[in-house]
Design an enzyme around this catalytic site. Structure first.
Site, PDB file in Angstrom:
ATOM      1  N   GLU A 197       0.845  -1.199   0.000  1.00 66.25           N
ATOM      2  CA  GLU A 197       0.000   0.000   0.000  1.00 66.25           C
ATOM      3  C   GLU A 197       0.881   1.249   0.000  1.00 66.25           C
ATOM      4  O   GLU A 197       1.817   1.368   0.774  1.00 66.25           O
ATOM      5  CB  GLU A 197      -0.925  -0.001   1.226  1.00 66.25           C
ATOM      6  CG  GLU A 197      -1.707   1.278   1.466  1.00 66.25           C
ATOM      7  CD  GLU A 197      -2.584   1.709   0.280  1.00 66.25           C
ATOM      8  OE1 GLU A 197      -3.316   0.865  -0.263  1.00 66.25           O
ATOM      9  OE2 GLU A 197      -2.498   2.904  -0.111  1.00 66.25           O
ATOM     10  N   GLY A 264      -7.682   0.792  -8.016  1.00 68.06           N
ATOM     11  CA  GLY A 264      -8.907   1.595  -8.012  1.00 68.06           C
ATOM     12  C   GLY A 264      -9.761   1.224  -9.206  1.00 68.06           C
ATOM     13  O   GLY A 264      -9.502   0.229  -9.878  1.00 68.06           O
ATOM     14  N   ARG A 265     -10.797   2.035  -9.449  1.00 68.11           N
ATOM     15  CA  ARG A 265     -11.702   1.731 -10.556  1.00 68.11           C
ATOM     16  C   ARG A 265     -11.883   2.972 -11.414  1.00 68.11           C
ATOM     17  O   ARG A 265     -11.681   4.093 -10.962  1.00 68.11           O
ATOM     18  CB  ARG A 265     -13.058   1.251 -10.012  1.00 68.11           C
ATOM     19  CG  ARG A 265     -12.920   0.040  -9.100  1.00 68.11           C
ATOM     20  CD  ARG A 265     -14.275  -0.516  -8.676  1.00 68.11           C
ATOM     21  NE  ARG A 265     -15.037  -1.061  -9.792  1.00 68.11           N
ATOM     22  CZ  ARG A 265     -14.887  -2.286 -10.288  1.00 68.11           C
ATOM     23  NH1 ARG A 265     -13.973  -3.103  -9.797  1.00 68.11           N
ATOM     24  NH2 ARG A 265     -15.630  -2.705 -11.305  1.00 68.11           N
ATOM     25  N   ALA A 313     -22.149   0.141  -4.073  1.00 65.37           N
ATOM     26  CA  ALA A 313     -23.451  -0.286  -4.584  1.00 65.37           C
ATOM     27  C   ALA A 313     -24.580   0.468  -3.895  1.00 65.37           C
ATOM     28  O   ALA A 313     -25.540   0.917  -4.534  1.00 65.37           O
ATOM     29  CB  ALA A 313     -23.621  -1.787  -4.363  1.00 65.37           C
ATOM     30  N   HIS A 440     -27.814  -8.490  26.861  1.00 64.74           N
ATOM     31  CA  HIS A 440     -26.559  -9.058  27.320  1.00 64.74           C
ATOM     32  C   HIS A 440     -26.624 -10.569  27.157  1.00 64.74           C
ATOM     33  O   HIS A 440     -27.615 -11.165  27.504  1.00 64.74           O
ATOM     34  CB  HIS A 440     -26.335  -8.694  28.790  1.00 64.74           C
ATOM     35  CG  HIS A 440     -25.085  -9.308  29.343  1.00 64.74           C
ATOM     36  ND1 HIS A 440     -23.831  -8.806  29.039  1.00 64.74           N
ATOM     37  CD2 HIS A 440     -24.903 -10.389  30.140  1.00 64.74           C
ATOM     38  CE1 HIS A 440     -22.922  -9.560  29.652  1.00 64.74           C
ATOM     39  NE2 HIS A 440     -23.547 -10.522  30.318  1.00 64.74           N
TER      40      HIS A 440
END
Lengths: 461, 428
Positions: A197, A264-265, A313, A440
Site C-alpha cells: 500500500e 482503483g476503478r 453499490a 446481554h
C-alpha cells in the site's frame, strides 16, 4: 415498446433498483444490460467475494475445531469447488434480480446501448424512444501502465474471482477494500500474501485505529503488510511475477506466482454517446451531475460509479431512487447523497466499517471533537465467541455531542455499524444510546459502552 | 360517511386561522346551528356555528393554526365512527399511537399529539401553564441544541419526517433570533415574568403586517397642525341637537368627512397597491384602526374596522355608521366585510397621546395612505395680526411613495387642512 418514460442503461445495483422504483411510481421503464443483471456488484464484486470470504472463514476456523480434538485434513481443499459455490450464489441472485424486474414489469433488453439522439437509445441497431435516460454503466478495474492485466499472472478483481486454482503466493498491489478482502481470502486458504500500500496505512480511507487492528491481525496470520510503499514496476516470467517496490528501506523485489492489481476503478463513460448529447465529463471521465443526479443534458441522469460519488453499490441504489423520484415529480428527501452518511464496509475478519468524520480529518481541519473508544474485549460476548479483537470508536461534535462519525473494527462490525448510523441519521445522541437497554451478552453492548464514554465512563472499560 | 369540516375562509385576506377553542368535546354530539368552534383570524375571533348535525371528530386541536380550507374536523354519524375517524386520521405509521389514545375516553383532545407531528406554524406553543402539555416531536440533537441555546423548542416548526423538528430547524430558528425573544426574561436570573405573549393569532398577524408594510413600501410621514376651533364650534351645534340627529356626532366623524373632501380633490390618496398595479378607487372605504384587548392585561390588540362607501355620506350618517360598526365589533357580531376592503386608513391617537404629539403611523396594507390625527391643544396663534388662543390638532399623513409622489401628497394634505380649518367646505 413505445412511449417509454425511462430507459436505464446498465442493470447493476444502481440501475435495477432505479428501474423497479420507477415502475412502482408508474413510469414505463426499460433497462438495457449487455451482460447479466446485477452488474459488477452481483457478478464480479461484492456478492461472489462475500461468499469466498464466508468459505475462507470456515476453512480458517478449522484450527478452532482442532483445539477440541477434531482432526480434519486440509489437503482435500479443491479451490475450483470453492469458486463453483460462489458462482452458484451469483446465479441464484442474478436470477432473483431478473425475476424482480419481470415482476415489476420492467422491460429487460439485452444488448449494448448508445444514446443516439434526444430521448433516443439505440441497442445493437434497434432504436428506442424515451422521455428520460438514466446512465448507470458503472466502473471497471483501473488499468495502470506497466501493471496491465493479463488475467493469467496479473489479475484484476474480476480475474481473481474467476480463478479456479490457488497460487502458492500472491502479491496484492493496493490495500483498499478489495485488496484487503483478497489478502484475507488468499491467506485463509494458505496462500502466501504480500500486501503493498502506497499510503501510510491499509484501508487509507478508513480510521487509523480500526485499520491498525486489521493490520495487526493480518500480520499475526502471516500476511506481509508493506505500507508507505510504492510499486514501481512489474515484470513477468513464465509462471511468476516480480514486483519492484520502493519505500524508506530502499528498493526491493517481491516475487510471487501472481499479482492482484487493485489500484482503483474507472468509470464506464466511453462509447455511450454522452459527450455528443451535451453530458459533461470531468478530467477523469466521471459524469458531472447536479441535484437529483441530473447531467448537463436535459432528461439525462447519471448515477453510481460513473459519477464522482463514493463507488459503492448502496450509493448507486440510493442515487437511482432519488433520480427516479425526481423524474416522477416527487420531492425526494435529499437532493444528493451525503457522503458523511454513507457507510463503508470491508468484510475480512475482523471486519472494518465506518461512516462520517475520521479523527485524522478532524485534526487536520480543526474540527473540535470528543471521541470515545471501547475495546471489543470489554463486551463479554466477544470473549465467549473467541472474537475479542476489535473496537468501537465514536466521534462527536465537542459542543453539541452530535455524532459526526463512527468506526468499528471486529466481528460483525459491518452489521453493528447501523445502530450508530441510524443514530446519526435521526440525530440521536450518545446519551440516548447509553440509556437504551442493550441485550446481554451481545457485541452491541460495546456500542453502548462507547456511547457512555463520550460524556462519562464505560462500566466495563 | 363523515362530512369534512374545514377551516373557514371568513375574509378574502384570510389565509390561515387558529382554532382558538372547540366548543364541543371530541366525539360529542352537535346539531346544526350549535356554536361549534371559535376561530381566531388575523383580525378577530369568530364563533362558528355548526353547519351539520353529527358527532364531532376533532382533527386540529385548540391552539393550532392551519391554512384556510384545511380539514379541522369531521361530522360523523355516530360516536363510534368519530372514534374510528380519529384513529385513522394520523398517518399509517402513527396509527397505533392514535388508536391507543382513542381508548382513553377521558382524554378530551386525543388528536393533539398526532397532529403536532405536522406542526403547522408554531401555533400551539405550550407557554401558558394552563395549556395542555403537548408532545414535541424533535430529534434528541434538536432538543439539546435548543436547550443549550435557551430556545423554547415549542415555537420552532419542524421540517423533518412527519414534521419532526431537526437540527437544521433549530439552526434556522437561532438564525432568525427566536431564542432572544423567548428567553430574555429567563436569562436575567431573578427576574419575574408578568406574562408571556405567544406570537400567534392577532399578535402574529400584527407583527407580520407591520413588518411587511415597512419592508414592501416606500412609506414616509409628514406632519402639520390644523386649527379645528371652528370645526369644534360647529360640532357643538350638532351635539346640542343630539336628540333630533339621533347621535352625538363625534369629532372623528368630522375628520373623516374632511378626509372624504380631500380625496375628492386628490383621488390618488384613495388607492391600493394590488399585484403590481396601483388601483385608485371611486368609492371610499375608510379603515379605522381600533385598539382591542390583548391576550393578557398587559398587551393590546389592534384591528382595522372598515366603514364602507362613505363617499356620499354626511357627518351624521358617518357617525351613526361608525358607531354601529364599533358596536358590532365589540359585541363579536362583526361580519367579514366589517374587517376588509379599506381604501384608505385613519389611525387616531387623539385623547390618548399627549397634546401636540405627532405620529408616524405604519401604513395599513394595501392602502397607499393613512391619516393620523392626534390630541389637540389650545395654542397662541397669530390670526389677522392678533395673537389668539386656538385649538390646534396635530395631523400626520403617511403615504407610499411608490404610488403617491410628494406633489399630490402635499396637495392632499393641503386640501385636508383646508377642510379642517374651514369646515363649511365639508358641505361641498
Amino acid at each position: 415498446m413505445s412511449n417509454l418514460d425511462l430507459i436505464i442503461i446498465g442493470a447493476g445495483p444502481g440501475g435495477y433498483c432505479a428501474a423497479i422504483r420507477a415502475s412502482q411510481l408508474g413510469l414505463k421503464t426499460a433497462i438495457i444490460e449487455k451482460d447479466t443483471p446485477g452488474g459488477v456488484c452481483l457478478n464480479w464484486g461484492c456478492i461472489p467475494s462475500k461468499n469466498l470470504i464466508h468459505q475462507a472463514e470456515l476453512f480458517h476456523s478449522l484450527s478452532e475445531m482442532e483445539q477440541v480434538g477434531v482432526k480434519i485434513g486440509r489437503s482435500g481443499l479443491n479451490y475450483a469447488h470453492v469458486q463453483a459455490k460462489s458462482r452458484q450464489v451469483v446465479k441464484t441472485l442474478t436470477g432473483g434480480v431478473a425475476g424482480l424486474l419481470k415482476k415489476n414489469k420492467v422491460n429487460y433488453i439485452k444488448g449494448t446501448a448508445k444514446i443516439t439522439g434526444k430521448g433516443e437509445v439505440t441497442v445493437d441497431g434497434t432504436k428506442y424512444k424515451t422521455k428520460n435516460i438514466m446512465v448507470a454503466t458503472g466502473s471497471r478495474p483501473m488499468n495502470i501502465p506497466g501493471f496491465e492485466f493479463d488475467e493469467e499472472l496479473v489479475l484484476s478483481s474480476s480475474g481473481i474471482l474467476a480463478m479456479t486454482e490457488l497460487p502458492k503466493s500472491i502479491v496484492i498491489l493496493g490495500a483498499g477494500a478489495i485488496g484487503c478482502e483478497f489478502a484475507y481470502i488468499m491467506n485463509s486458504f494458505g496462500v502466501k500474501v504480500t500486501l503493498v500500500e502506497f499510503a501510510k496505512h491499509i484501508l487509507p480511507t478508513e480510521d487509523f485505529e480500526t485499520t491498525a487492528i486489521l493490520a495487526q491481525s493480518f500480520k499475526r496470520n502471516g500476511i506481509e503488510v508493506l505500507t508507505s510503499t510504492k510499486a514501481t514496476s512489474l515484470s513477468k516470467d513464465k509462471n511468476s511475477v516480480t514486483v519492484t517496490v520502493e519505500n524508506a528501506d530502499g528498493d526491493h523485489k517481491i516475487n510471487a506466482d501472481k499479482a492482484l492489481v487493485v489500484f482503483g476503478r474507472e468509470p464506464n463513460t466511453q462509447g455511450l454517446g454522452l459527450k455528443e448529447m451535451g453530458v459533461k465529463l470531468d478530467q477523469r471521465g466521471y459524469v458531472q451531475i447536479s441535484d437529483y443526479c441530473q447531467s448537463h443534458a436535459t432528461n439525462i441522469y447519471a448515477i453510481g460509479d460513473i459519477t464522482n460519488t463514493p463507488a459503492l453499490a448502496h450509493v448507486a441504489s440510493k442515487e437511482g431512487e432519488m433520480a427516479v423520484e425526481h423524474m416522477a415529480g416527487l420531492k425526494p428527501h435529499a437532493m444528493k447523497v451525503d457522503a458523511n452518511s454513507v457507510p463503508s464496509a470491508i468484510y475480512c475478519e475482523p471486519q472494518v466499517a465506518g461512516f462520517g468524520l475520521r479523527e485524522d480529518k478532524a485534526i487536520s481541519e480543526g474540527i473540535k471533537i470528543k471521541k470515545s473508544v471501547f475495546n471489543y474485549a470489554g463486551a463479554g460476548k466477544t470473549i465467549a465467541v473467541g472474537k475479542p479483537e476489535g473496537l468501537v470508536k465514536i466521534i462527536c461534535d465537542k459542543k453539541t455531542d452530535e455524532i459526526l462519525g463512527a468506526h468499528i473494527v471486529g466481528h460483525c462490525a459491518t452489521e453493528l455499524l447501523h445502530e450508530l448510523l441510524l443514530a446519526k441519521h435521526a440525530e440521536i445522541l450518545p446519551e440516548d444510546i447509553e440509556s437504551m437497554i442493550h441485550a446481554h451478552p451481545t457485541i452491541s453492548e460495546a456500542i453502548m459502552e462507547a456511547a457512555r464514554g463520550i460524556n462519562g465512563k464505560p462500566i466495563h472499560g | 360517511m363523515a362530512i369534512k369540516y374545514v377551516m373557514p375562509k371568513l375574509a378574502m385576506a384570510m389565509n390561515e386561522g387558529t382554532v382558538n377553542e372547540w366548543l364541543v368535546t371530541q366525539g360529542g354530539k352537535v346539531e346544526k346551528g350549535d356554536a361549534l368552534v371559535t376561530v381566531e383570524t388575523e383580525k378577530v375571533a369568530y364563533d362558528c356555528e355548526s353547519p351539520e348535525d353529527g358527532y364531532l371528530c376533532i382533527i386540529v386541536p385548540d391552539g393550532e393554526t392551519v391554512p384556510c380550507e384545511e380539514i379541522i374536523g369531521y361530522f360523523c354519524q355516530s360516536a363510534e365512527e368519530a372514534a374510528d375517524m380519529l384513529a385513522s386520521a394520523g398517518n399509517a405509521s402513527e396509527a397505533t399511537e392514535s388508536v391507543k389514545e382513542t381508548s382513553e375516553p377521558s382524554n378530551e383532545q386525543p388528536s393533539s399529539e398526532q397532529k403536532s407531528q405536522t406542526a403547522v406554524p408554531n401555533a400551539s406553543a405550550p407557554i401558558a401553564a394552563t395549556e395542555n402539555t403537548r408532545r414535541i416531536i424533535a430529534s434528541p440533537l434538536a432538543k439539546k441544541l435548543a436547550k443549550d441555546a435557551g430556545l423554547n423548542i415549542a415555537i420552532v416548526s419542524g421540517t423533518g419526517p412527519n414534521g419532526r423538528i431537526v437540527k437544521k430547524d433549530i439552526e434556522a430558528a437561532l438564525k432568525a433570533g427566536l431564542h432572544q425573544a423567548a428567553t430574555a426574561p429567563l436569562a436575567q436570573g431573578g427576574s419575574t415574568e408578568l406574562a408571556r405573549i405567544p406570537m400567534k393569532g392577532m399578535r402574529k398577524t400584527i407583527a407580520e403586517r407591520m413588518k411587511q408594510s415597512l419592508t414592501t413600501t416606500a412609506q414616509l410621514s409628514s406632519a402639520w397642525e390644523s386649527d379645528i376651533t371652528d370645526l369644534l364650534s360647529i360640532r357643538k351645534k350638532f351635539v346640542k341637537r343630539e336628540d333630533s340627529l339621533g347621535t352625538k356626532v363625534s369629532v372623528n366623524a368630522f375628520i373623516i368627512k374632511a378626509i372624504v373632501y380631500a380625496i375628492k380633490q386628490v383621488p390618488i390618496a384613495n388607492s391600493c397597491l394590488e399585484s403590481e398595479e396601483a388601483v385608485i378607487y371611486g368609492n371610499i372605504n375608510m379603515g379605522i384602526a381600533m385598539s382591542m384587548p390583548g391576550a393578557t392585561e398587559y398587551d393590546s390588540g389592534l384591528m382595522v374596522a372598515v366603514l364602507h362607501n362613505i363617499e356620499n355620506m354626511g357627518v351624521v350618517e358617518i357617525d351613526k355608521a361608525m358607531k354601529a360598526l364599533f358596536k358590532r365589533i365589540r359585541n363579536g357580531e362583526s361580519t367579514a366585510k366589517d374587517m376588509s376592503g379599506s381604501t384608505i386608513t385613519m389611525s387616531t391617537t387623539a385623547g390618548i397621546a399627549p397634546p401636540g404629539m405627532t405620529t408616524t403611523p405604519v401604513l395599513n396594507l394595501p392602502n397607499a395612505a393613512l391619516v393620523g390625527p392626534s390630541t389637540a391643544i389650545e395654542k397662541p396663534i397669530v390670526k389677522d395680526g392678533q395673537i389668539v388662543a386656538r385649538t390646534m390638532m396635530p395631523m400626520s399623513f403617511t403615504f407610499d411613495h411608490c404610488i403617491l409622489d410628494g406633489e399630490p401628497a402635499a396637495r392632499f394634505m393641503s386640501a385636508l387642512h383646508d377642510a379642517l380649518e374651514n369646515p363649511e367646505l365639508m358641505m361641498a
